[in-house]
Design a protein around this motif. Structure first.
Motif, PDB file in Angstrom:
ATOM      1  N   ALA A  81       0.836  -1.204   0.000  1.00 55.25           N
ATOM      2  CA  ALA A  81       0.000   0.000   0.000  1.00 55.25           C
ATOM      3  C   ALA A  81       0.872   1.256   0.000  1.00 55.25           C
ATOM      4  N   ARG A  82       1.953   1.232   0.767  1.00 57.13           N
ATOM      5  CA  ARG A  82       2.863   2.386   0.781  1.00 57.13           C
ATOM      6  C   ARG A  82       3.517   2.581  -0.581  1.00 57.13           C
ATOM      7  N   ALA A  83       3.924   1.464  -1.203  1.00 61.75           N
ATOM      8  CA  ALA A  83       4.533   1.562  -2.536  1.00 61.75           C
ATOM      9  C   ALA A  83       3.518   2.122  -3.531  1.00 61.75           C
ATOM     10  N   ARG A  84       2.293   1.640  -3.445  1.00 60.23           N
ATOM     11  CA  ARG A  84       1.234   2.141  -4.344  1.00 60.23           C
ATOM     12  C   ARG A  84       0.971   3.622  -4.085  1.00 60.23           C
ATOM     13  N   LEU A  85       0.981   4.007  -2.818  1.00 57.57           N
ATOM     14  CA  LEU A  85       0.779   5.412  -2.468  1.00 57.57           C
ATOM     15  C   LEU A  85       1.894   6.274  -3.049  1.00 57.57           C
ATOM     16  N   ARG A  86       3.139   5.803  -2.939  1.00 57.70           N
ATOM     17  CA  ARG A  86       4.255   6.556  -3.521  1.00 57.70           C
ATOM     18  C   ARG A  86       4.083   6.676  -5.035  1.00 57.70           C
ATOM     19  N   LYS A  87       3.674   5.572  -5.659  1.00 56.14           N
ATOM     20  CA  LYS A  87       3.478   5.578  -7.109  1.00 56.14           C
ATOM     21  C   LYS A  87       2.366   6.554  -7.497  1.00 56.14           C
ATOM     22  N   VAL A  88       1.266   6.517  -6.758  1.00 55.55           N
ATOM     23  CA  VAL A  88       0.138   7.411  -7.050  1.00 55.55           C
ATOM     24  C   VAL A  88       0.546   8.867  -6.829  1.00 55.55           C
ATOM     25  N   LYS A  89       1.325   9.119  -5.770  1.00 58.74           N
ATOM     26  CA  LYS A  89       1.792  10.490  -5.532  1.00 58.74           C
ATOM     27  C   LYS A  89       2.667  10.964  -6.688  1.00 58.74           C
ATOM     28  N   THR A  90       3.552  10.080  -7.152  1.00 61.02           N
ATOM     29  CA  THR A  90       4.423  10.436  -8.278  1.00 61.02           C
ATOM     30  C   THR A  90       3.593  10.724  -9.521  1.00 61.02           C
ATOM     31  N   GLU A  91       2.610   9.855  -9.782  1.00 66.49           N
ATOM     32  CA  GLU A  91       1.744  10.069 -10.945  1.00 66.49           C
ATOM     33  C   GLU A  91       0.948  11.361 -10.804  1.00 66.49           C
ATOM     34  N   ALA A  92       0.473  11.636  -9.594  1.00 67.76           N
ATOM     35  CA  ALA A  92      -0.293  12.867  -9.368  1.00 67.76           C
ATOM     36  C   ALA A  92       0.585  14.092  -9.609  1.00 67.76           C
TER      37      ALA A  92
END
Length: 184
Positions: A81-92
């Motif tokens: 979930a943290r990795a996905r959150l980092r990925k989503v933040k980067t995409e955002a």
């Protein structure tokens, strides 16, 4: 307490006497009965009790093991979930940067489009002005020509005879016909 010791002595006495009797001392008999019952329970219940305790121990160990496995799974899910959150933040952030870039591009395109539209409107306005000027000039010429013609006709009517008058009218009609052909 003397009764308790007497009861034990009497047991020894009974076995040596070879007879069996009834002991009416309640305290002595209860203690003997309790010790016999406890002895039987310990002797026969030891296996059942140890099985119950072993089962309980296994269930507790299994519960601990399951909890540890669930904890490890939860930690893995948390990391995912943290990795996905980092990925989503980067995409955002990327979308935000791209969004600003796209907005700037749209702004520049809109400014260019507006400038081109204004330039086209200015050209159309100038063309309309030229057309209106030509139309007004043409109308003024037409009116001037008509007035001049009317004056000339009025002057000629006063000075000319009937035959000359008819020839002048025919000539003017011919001129008007050629002017009409030129304008068409």
């Amino acid at each position: 307490m003397k009764n308790v010791t007497d009861s034990f002595l009497s047991l020894g006495h009974w076995s040596s006497a070879g007879s069996f009797g009834l002991n009416t001392d309640i305290l002595a008999t209860n203690l003997i009965n309790l010790s016999v019952v406890l002895g039987v329970l310990i002797f026969f219940g030891k296996g059942v009790l140890s099985d119950l305790l072993d089962n309980r121990k296994r269930r507790i160990l299994k519960t601990i093991q399951n909890s540890e496995e669930l904890g490890v799974g939860a930690v893995e899910k948390l990391e995912k979930a943290r990795a996905r959150l980092r990925k989503v933040k980067t995409e955002a952030e990327q979308f935000l940067v791209n969004g600003y870039f796209d907005i700037e591009q749209e702004k520049l395109n809109l400014i260019k489009s507006t400038y081109n539209t204004l330039e086209q409107l200015e050209n159309d306005k100038n063309e309309n002005l030229r057309f209106e000027q030509q139309r007004v000039i043409y109308q003024v010429r037409q009116r001037f020509f008509q007035k001049a013609l009317q004056r000339a006709i009025g002057t000629l009517n006063g000075c000319l005879n009937n035959e000359l008058h008819l020839r002048t009218i025919s000539a003017n009609i011919g001129m008007l016909g050629t002017i009409k052909e030129i304008t068409d």
